[in-house]
Design an enzyme around this catalytic site. Structure first.
Site, PDB file in Angstrom:
ATOM      1  N   SER A  96       0.835  -1.196   0.000  1.00  0.00           N
ATOM      2  CA  SER A  96       0.000   0.000   0.000  1.00  0.00           C
ATOM      3  C   SER A  96       0.878   1.256   0.000  1.00  0.00           C
ATOM      4  CB  SER A  96      -0.958  -0.043   1.193  1.00  0.00           C
ATOM      5  OG  SER A  96      -1.993   0.901   1.038  1.00  0.00           O
ATOM      6  N   ASP A 229      -9.248  -6.384  -4.100  1.00  0.00           N
ATOM      7  CA  ASP A 229      -8.746  -5.206  -3.397  1.00  0.00           C
ATOM      8  C   ASP A 229      -9.724  -4.037  -3.545  1.00  0.00           C
ATOM      9  OD1 ASP A 229      -7.344  -2.970  -2.433  1.00  0.00           O
ATOM     10  OD2 ASP A 229      -5.420  -3.766  -3.086  1.00  0.00           O
ATOM     11  N   HIS A 257      -7.102  -6.075   0.185  1.00  0.00           N
ATOM     12  CA  HIS A 257      -5.953  -5.168   0.208  1.00  0.00           C
ATOM     13  C   HIS A 257      -4.779  -5.700   1.029  1.00  0.00           C
ATOM     14  CE1 HIS A 257      -4.064  -1.369  -0.582  1.00  0.00           C
ATOM     15  NE2 HIS A 257      -4.003  -1.028   0.698  1.00  0.00           N
TER      16      HIS A 257
END
Length: 305
Positions: A96, A229, A257
């Site tokens: 991320s 995601d 995610h």
């Protein structure tokens, strides 16, 4: 958990698997997270690799008093940590926001980098979940202050314990809640907004690494994405894979995610196979200059067209 002092501020980090001859892996977590996100991965990797997993500035157990929460500043802190640990080179793994930090690290300190692994990475396209866009708007602090009040956090914790006691597990929800829970502490909330607004605005992701793929593309390059995601679309993984010849893309079925938490066995397999199938890369600075010039010409041509 260990700490080191960098320029008068404490940086917390986890270290595992230290041993002569082991390749080092630097694990970089995402926004509002901490090194605990790697709790499933570290035990799986430490027998074969030397693991360094920091809490980024303003996150986890690290100091809340860092002055700068930009990607470049975070990359500099990670370089300083490697210097303190005497680590000359490593494979950089970012998830991320950590993916954006990883790409910035490769750009700023290519001499430290052997390979790069990006998991549901930021910085590879404009789109991002609408909640993050909303929180990037000035004044959102008030909304989050109310939403992260102890009453709401404690109620959420009670609900989570109830469902866990019933044998119901939803790892992606738990990971998201852990990040949200950290925002109940005013100091962490402040650094969250500083970090968020360094990379996201009301239109989407405000920082892009796509014009620097020619740098990281000189290294062995692995992308990992959950096919569900909801934060950063998998299309960013596909487009980056297509843009970097020789790169790899592993799609983790059924994951969101946080595939490293939701399906750690699958992510372990991808990383270990990637490490064994590739040799440490080096960025050729002369080639880097040629590629940058070629990209500039291509961009100028596209604008003219």
């Amino acid at each position: 958990m260990q700490t080191t002092t960098l320029h008068g501020r404490e940086l917390a980090y986890r270290e595992a698997g230290a041993g002569e001859g082991k390749p080092t892996i630097l694990l970089i977590h995402g926004m509002a997270g901490s090194s605990t996100t790697w709790r499933e991965m570290i035990p799986r990797l430490e027998s074969r690799f030397h693991i360094i997993a920091p809490d980024l500035p303003g996150h986890g157990e690290s100091s809340l008093d860092f002055d700068d929460y930009s990607l470049g500043a975070m990359a500099s802190v990670l370089r300083d940590l490697l210097v303190v640990k005497g680590i000359k080179r490593c494979t950089v793994v970012g998830q991320s926001l950590g993916g954006g930090v990883a790409m910035q690290f490769v750009y700023q300190y290519p001499e430290y980098c052997e390979r790069i692994v990006l998991i549901g990475s930021g910085g590879l396209g404009k789109e991002v979940n609408w909640i993050l866009r909303l929180l990037a708007v000035p004044g959102a602090e008030i909304l989050l202050t109310i939403g992260a009040a102890p009453l709401f956090v404690n109620t959420g914790n009670s609900a989570r314990r109830f469902f866990r006691g019933m044998g119901i597990r939803a790892e992606s929800i738990a990971e998201s809640w852990a990040a949200y829970e950290s925002l109940g502490r005013p100091g962490h909330r402040k650094t969250f907004f500083k970090t968020l607004r360094a990379v996201v605005d009301n239109k989407g992701q405000a920082v892009s690494a796509t014009n620097r793929l020619h740098v990281a593309g000189q290294l062995p390059f692995q992308l990992i994405w959950g096919d569900r995601d909801p934060i950063i679309p998998i299309s960013h993984g596909h487009s980056t894979h297509e843009a970097i010849p020789g790169s790899r893309l592993a799609v983790i079925d059924g994951s969101g995610h946080y595939p490293h938490v939701e399906d750690p066995a699958a992510v372990e397999q991808v990383i270990t196979e990637f490490m064994s199938d590739t040799v440490p890369g080096r960025i050729d600075h002369e080639k880097l200059g040629d590629l940058a010039a070629a990209n500039t010409v291509a961009a100028d041509t596209a604008r003219t067209d």
